[in-house]
Scaffold this motif. Structure first.
Motif, PDB file in Angstrom:
ATOM      1  N   ARG A 269       0.988  -1.461  -0.065  1.00 22.16           N
ATOM      2  CA  ARG A 269       0.867  -0.147  -0.178  1.00 22.16           C
ATOM      3  C   ARG A 269       1.274   0.692   0.353  1.00 22.16           C
ATOM      4  O   ARG A 269       0.242   2.294  -0.432  1.00 22.16           O
ATOM      5  CB  ARG A 269      -1.347   0.099   1.013  1.00 22.16           C
ATOM      6  N   LEU A 270       2.092   1.094   0.544  1.00 23.62           N
ATOM      7  CA  LEU A 270       2.755   2.562   0.603  1.00 23.62           C
ATOM      8  C   LEU A 270       4.115   2.476  -0.230  1.00 23.62           C
ATOM      9  O   LEU A 270       4.368   3.621  -1.031  1.00 23.62           O
ATOM     10  CB  LEU A 270       3.373   2.242   2.173  1.00 23.62           C
ATOM     11  N   VAL A 271       4.311   1.341  -0.400  1.00 23.20           N
ATOM     12  CA  VAL A 271       5.733   1.509  -1.386  1.00 23.20           C
ATOM     13  C   VAL A 271       6.068   0.777  -2.665  1.00 23.20           C
ATOM     14  O   VAL A 271       5.982   1.009  -3.554  1.00 23.20           O
ATOM     15  CB  VAL A 271       7.502   0.896  -0.589  1.00 23.20           C
ATOM     16  N   THR A 272       5.829  -0.595  -2.383  1.00 24.85           N
ATOM     17  CA  THR A 272       6.083  -1.243  -3.841  1.00 24.85           C
ATOM     18  C   THR A 272       4.507  -2.390  -3.647  1.00 24.85           C
ATOM     19  O   THR A 272       4.652  -2.899  -2.960  1.00 24.85           O
ATOM     20  CB  THR A 272       7.131  -2.188  -3.841  1.00 24.85           C
ATOM     21  N   SER A 273       4.320  -3.441  -4.693  1.00 21.90           N
ATOM     22  CA  SER A 273       3.497  -3.689  -4.984  1.00 21.90           C
ATOM     23  C   SER A 273       5.052  -5.465  -4.528  1.00 21.90           C
ATOM     24  O   SER A 273       3.832  -6.569  -4.983  1.00 21.90           O
ATOM     25  CB  SER A 273       2.728  -4.101  -6.284  1.00 21.90           C
ATOM     26  N   ASN A 274       5.778  -4.786  -5.411  1.00 19.52           N
ATOM     27  CA  ASN A 274       6.160  -6.856  -5.179  1.00 19.52           C
ATOM     28  C   ASN A 274       7.324  -6.382  -3.920  1.00 19.52           C
ATOM     29  O   ASN A 274       8.763  -6.841  -5.038  1.00 19.52           O
ATOM     30  CB  ASN A 274       6.649  -7.103  -6.499  1.00 19.52           C
ATOM     31  N   PRO A 275       7.651  -6.454  -2.728  1.00 23.85           N
ATOM     32  CA  PRO A 275       8.484  -6.600  -2.186  1.00 23.85           C
ATOM     33  C   PRO A 275       9.042  -7.937  -2.162  1.00 23.85           C
ATOM     34  O   PRO A 275       8.842  -8.952  -2.328  1.00 23.85           O
ATOM     35  CB  PRO A 275       8.310  -6.225  -1.142  1.00 23.85           C
ATOM     36  N   SER A 276      11.101  -7.462  -2.544  1.00 29.33           N
ATOM     37  CA  SER A 276      11.027  -8.803  -1.915  1.00 29.33           C
ATOM     38  C   SER A 276      11.458 -10.017  -1.230  1.00 29.33           C
ATOM     39  O   SER A 276      11.200  -9.401   0.406  1.00 29.33           O
ATOM     40  CB  SER A 276      13.489  -8.640  -2.479  1.00 29.33           C
ATOM     41  N   PRO A 277      11.391 -10.893  -1.125  1.00 35.47           N
ATOM     42  CA  PRO A 277      11.418 -11.660   0.172  1.00 35.47           C
ATOM     43  C   PRO A 277      12.242 -11.288   1.554  1.00 35.47           C
ATOM     44  O   PRO A 277      11.994 -11.212   2.450  1.00 35.47           O
ATOM     45  CB  PRO A 277      11.482 -12.811   0.051  1.00 35.47           C
TER      46      PRO A 277
ATOM     47  N   ALA B  57      16.471  -0.802  -6.636  1.00 38.91           N
ATOM     48  CA  ALA B  57      17.612  -1.420  -7.588  1.00 38.91           C
ATOM     49  C   ALA B  57      16.467  -1.066  -8.922  1.00 38.91           C
ATOM     50  O   ALA B  57      15.454  -0.856  -8.926  1.00 38.91           O
ATOM     51  CB  ALA B  57      16.772  -3.022  -7.419  1.00 38.91           C
ATOM     52  N   PRO B  58      17.131  -0.941 -10.284  1.00 45.98           N
ATOM     53  CA  PRO B  58      16.514  -0.354 -11.558  1.00 45.98           C
ATOM     54  C   PRO B  58      15.242  -1.075 -11.635  1.00 45.98           C
ATOM     55  O   PRO B  58      14.745  -0.495 -12.562  1.00 45.98           O
ATOM     56  CB  PRO B  58      17.958   0.215 -12.932  1.00 45.98           C
ATOM     57  N   GLN B  59      15.180  -2.144 -11.693  1.00 41.08           N
ATOM     58  CA  GLN B  59      14.225  -2.812 -11.968  1.00 41.08           C
ATOM     59  C   GLN B  59      13.013  -3.186 -11.483  1.00 41.08           C
ATOM     60  O   GLN B  59      12.250  -3.841 -11.450  1.00 41.08           O
ATOM     61  CB  GLN B  59      14.995  -4.323 -12.674  1.00 41.08           C
ATOM     62  N   ALA B  60      13.378  -2.541 -10.397  1.00 43.27           N
ATOM     63  CA  ALA B  60      11.891  -2.466  -8.976  1.00 43.27           C
ATOM     64  C   ALA B  60      10.873  -1.859  -9.906  1.00 43.27           C
ATOM     65  O   ALA B  60      10.906  -1.080 -10.761  1.00 43.27           O
ATOM     66  CB  ALA B  60      12.113  -1.420  -7.794  1.00 43.27           C
ATOM     67  N   THR B  61       9.613  -2.814  -9.016  1.00 41.29           N
ATOM     68  CA  THR B  61       8.837  -3.052  -9.788  1.00 41.29           C
ATOM     69  C   THR B  61       7.568  -1.664  -9.298  1.00 41.29           C
ATOM     70  O   THR B  61       6.687  -1.233 -10.365  1.00 41.29           O
ATOM     71  CB  THR B  61       7.442  -4.229 -10.049  1.00 41.29           C
ATOM     72  N   GLY B  62       8.002  -0.865  -8.679  1.00 38.33           N
ATOM     73  CA  GLY B  62       7.474   0.141  -7.921  1.00 38.33           C
ATOM     74  C   GLY B  62       5.419  -0.323  -7.689  1.00 38.33           C
ATOM     75  O   GLY B  62       5.418  -1.671  -7.436  1.00 38.33           O
ATOM     76  N   LYS B  63       5.359   1.177  -7.727  1.00 36.47           N
ATOM     77  CA  LYS B  63       3.381   0.418  -8.008  1.00 36.47           C
ATOM     78  C   LYS B  63       2.890   0.601  -8.529  1.00 36.47           C
ATOM     79  O   LYS B  63       2.903   1.794  -8.615  1.00 36.47           O
ATOM     80  CB  LYS B  63       2.705   0.306  -6.556  1.00 36.47           C
ATOM     81  N   LEU B  64       1.302   0.556  -9.335  1.00 37.21           N
ATOM     82  CA  LEU B  64       0.255   1.434  -9.775  1.00 37.21           C
ATOM     83  C   LEU B  64      -0.201   2.328  -8.754  1.00 37.21           C
ATOM     84  O   LEU B  64      -0.873   2.378  -7.689  1.00 37.21           O
ATOM     85  CB  LEU B  64      -0.033   1.032 -11.096  1.00 37.21           C
ATOM     86  N   ARG B  65       0.082   4.386  -9.107  1.00 37.06           N
ATOM     87  CA  ARG B  65      -0.686   4.566  -7.997  1.00 37.06           C
ATOM     88  C   ARG B  65      -2.319   5.071  -8.235  1.00 37.06           C
ATOM     89  O   ARG B  65      -2.602   4.463  -9.655  1.00 37.06           O
ATOM     90  CB  ARG B  65      -0.391   6.421  -8.429  1.00 37.06           C
ATOM     91  N   GLU B  66      -2.738   4.442  -7.034  1.00 40.69           N
ATOM     92  CA  GLU B  66      -4.570   4.469  -7.646  1.00 40.69           C
ATOM     93  C   GLU B  66      -4.832   5.746  -7.458  1.00 40.69           C
ATOM     94  O   GLU B  66      -3.960   6.698  -6.853  1.00 40.69           O
ATOM     95  CB  GLU B  66      -4.984   3.333  -6.111  1.00 40.69           C
ATOM     96  N   PRO B  67      -5.681   5.623  -7.779  1.00 44.33           N
ATOM     97  CA  PRO B  67      -7.252   6.770  -8.755  1.00 44.33           C
ATOM     98  C   PRO B  67      -6.982   8.455  -7.290  1.00 44.33           C
ATOM     99  O   PRO B  67      -6.739   9.384  -7.904  1.00 44.33           O
ATOM    100  CB  PRO B  67      -8.060   6.482  -9.321  1.00 44.33           C
ATOM    101  N   VAL B  68      -7.108   7.182  -5.916  1.00 46.46           N
ATOM    102  CA  VAL B  68      -7.426   8.657  -5.355  1.00 46.46           C
ATOM    103  C   VAL B  68      -6.492   8.702  -4.799  1.00 46.46           C
ATOM    104  O   VAL B  68      -5.842  10.316  -4.275  1.00 46.46           O
ATOM    105  CB  VAL B  68      -7.938   7.529  -4.009  1.00 46.46           C
ATOM    106  N   LEU B  69      -5.051   8.279  -5.016  1.00 48.44           N
ATOM    107  CA  LEU B  69      -3.995   9.321  -4.729  1.00 48.44           C
ATOM    108  C   LEU B  69      -3.349  10.199  -5.439  1.00 48.44           C
ATOM    109  O   LEU B  69      -2.790  11.299  -5.079  1.00 48.44           O
ATOM    110  CB  LEU B  69      -2.293   7.975  -4.023  1.00 48.44           C
TER     111      LEU B  69
END
Length: 578
Positions: free
Chosen positions: A342-350, A388-400
């Motif tokens: 919810r705050l940082v990235t959709s795919n955090p590493s283990p 990392a440069p290849q980090a996926t991040g997260k799609l910003r949800e519309p409200v934000l």
């Protein structure tokens, strides 16, 4: 703003978000759901990395994760401070409350009338845009998408109760998870939404069994999830197969725990159990146990056995159940991963999930479930601060996206009330409104993979993509063009209620590259690609600036700014927060 440029930007946005979509089947993953008192302050010994004073870009990126959007002044302040100090200051700020905004309207309400949801929405937008306790407000929003209640259904006119629920999430955002879990379970809005308010004990003669809805969801969605997890969030396997955390017998046993709870207040009679109008504050007081309606049968769940009782003990049984859930080893990775998402990235590493789990399990002083420790671990992790440069991040949800626009450009409300109505419609608005999830599974599942996409092929998730469609993409672009140009909210005297102040940006309009530097900093944290920068700079430069300082020249400068903001806010670099 020229309409032809809107069409080009919309096409670019469609291509960026939808090119990968197809009809391949959805891949299952451990994070996919089937469809269908004051907080305790704990000591925290900071073991996170101590970063140097952040650059403006680093400050902007941090504030995009930890608030409803960077404000220019806050970026400047943070570049003279540190992440740790900012967190300390935010943890110490008093809570900006929803209920005091709602209560006066409730008191004035005529008998037989109901408050409108718009009252809640305008309080949300006002607090998101202006409240100083940004971290608390942002975490409360994240929690509202984990511990879901919704106006969709029986809560559609329970506006005061919903405000109380939101304040409860905010109150516990910096407290401890055990208290949060209990206050969620006891809140009458959750009691209505998941049908455990007035849930009665079994009666074989009448064929009545306890309602199992909340018992299932408190395990599946609010605490331990469907499958046993390792501390890093990966599945625990037995003979190569995932291990379910609970079965039907656990649901049945736990459902008996959640019998006998109903309206709060001093009354203890059957009338108080059954009728909300016996207590005028029923919608904001925690539910309490009524022994007469509580099961005295044996209760077996998650390895715990509560033996049959001669005297019903709803409060004692609840404590045993919540303690068991709270101490389950799944809670740290299950909750921690969702807060990261919810705050940082959709795919955090283990490894990232594992570090957050460690903070949940022990804040450094032997305390489990310290929310401040968990928030620090989420926001100060090396993957959050230096991805990392290849980090996926997260799609910003519309409200934000809308809250960020308001904060970046100092949007203010003429009425002072931020009269922004329901923004659900994906064709002409955001396709999302706070507290209007269609189901208890939130607007999107944490394990959602866009079918047929490269994301799914890489076994990654993109939760927010679940509410993306051709209609919502075009609707967002058109909505933002109108909002950037004329403001948002109810119009009075020919003007919309909430409008931005572009004067600081307009001073740079004669230098499109410098203007874009500022927009890039505020909106993406300086992540625009060289190609995007070139296209946007050329588009702004194509808006002619008349000579002099008259009204026509000022309008042209403002139009350059508005066009630049729109093109940044529909760019892939903006839409994917990294």
């Amino acid at each position: 703003m020229p309409r032809t440029l809107l069409h080009a930007s919309t096409l670019s946005l469609l291509l960026a978000l939808l090119a990968a979509c197809g009809t391949a089947p959805h891949k299952a993953d451990p994070w996919s759901w089937p469809d269908g008192p004051a907080p305790v302050r704990r000591p925290f010994f900071d073991t996170s990395p101590h970063y140097p004073v952040p650059s403006p870009a680093e400050a902007s990126r941090f504030l995009q994760q930890a608030s409803f959007g960077p404000h220019p002044d806050e970026i400047a302040t943070l570049t003279r401070s540190s992440y740790q100090r900012w967190l300390d200051e935010q943890f110490s700020l008093p809570q900006t409350l929803f209920l005091p905004e709602i209560e006066p309207e409730h008191v004035r309400l005529e008998k037989g009338k109901n408050l409108r949801q718009e009252l809640f929405f305008r309080t949300f937008w006002k607090n998101a845009a202006t409240a100083p306790d940004q971290l608390r407000q942002r975490v409360a929003f994240a929690l509202s998408e984990i511990f879901v209640i919704s106006f969709e259904g029986q809560l559609d006119v329970k506006i005061r109760g919903a405000a109380s629920y939101w304040d409860m999430l905010g109150r516990n955002a910096f407290g401890d998870f055990r208290t949060l879990l209990e206050e969620v379970a006891r809140h009458p809005m959750m009691g209505i939404y998941l049908s455990h308010l007035r849930n009665q004990k079994e009666d074989p003669a009448r064929g009545r069994v306890p309602d199992e809805n909340f018992a299932r969801e408190i395990m599946q969605l609010f605490s331990i999830g469907l499958y046993e997890l390792n501390p890093d969030g990966s599945l625990r396997l037995r003979d190569g197969q995932p291990v379910e955390t609970y079965g039907m017998d656990d649901i049945t046993g736990l459902a008996r725990v959640f019998t006998g709870f109903s309206y709060g207040g001093p009354g203890t009679t059957d009338r108080h159990f059954n009728r909300q109008n016996e207590e005028p504050r029923w919608d904001i007081l925690p539910m309490k146990g009524y022994p007469k309606f509580h099961s005295t049968s044996e209760k077996r769940f998650l390895g715990v056995v509560i033996p049959p009782q001669k005297t019903a003990d709803p409060e004692g049984d609840l404590k045993i159940a919540l303690d068991r859930l709270f101490n389950h080893p799944n809670v740290g990775p299950f909750f921690g991963r969702q807060l990261i998402q919810r705050l940082v990235t959709s795919n955090p590493s283990p490894a990232y999930v594992g570090r957050v789990t460690q903070a949940f399990n022990d804040n450094g002083a032997g305390v489990r479930g310290d929310m401040q420790a968990v928030i620090r671990a989420v926001l100060l992790d090396p993957e959050a601060r230096s991805p990392a440069p290849q980090a996926t991040g997260k799609l910003r949800e519309p409200v934000l996206r809308l809250t960020q626009w308001m904060r970046a450009f100092d949007a203010r409300s003429d009425s002072g009330n931020f009269l922004i109505p329901n923004t659900d419609n994906p064709a002409n608005s955001l396709g999302q409104s706070p507290l209007r999830s269609p189901t208890v599974f939130n607007f999107y599942r944490p394990g959602y993979m866009p079918p047929g996409s490269e994301i799914a092929q890489r076994n990654l998730v993109a939760p927010e993509m679940q509410i993306v469609s051709e209609s919502s993409v075009a609707g967002y672009a058109n909505f933002m063009q109108t909002t950037i140009d004329a403001g948002v909210g109810r119009a009075e005297n020919g003007k919309r209620d909430v409008r931005a102040d572009y004067s600081a940006m307009a001073a740079l309009a004669g230098q499109p590259a410098r203007l874009l530097d500022q927009l890039d900093l505020l909106l993406t944290g300086q992540r625009l690609s060289a190609a995007s920068r070139q296209r946007i700079t050329e588009a702004m430069a194509a808006v002619p600036l008349p000579p002099g300082q008259g009204d026509a020249a000022e309008r042209a400068r403002i139009n350059r700014v508005k066009l630049g903001i729109l093109l940044v806010m529909v760019s892939p670099e903006y839409l994917v927060q990294k």
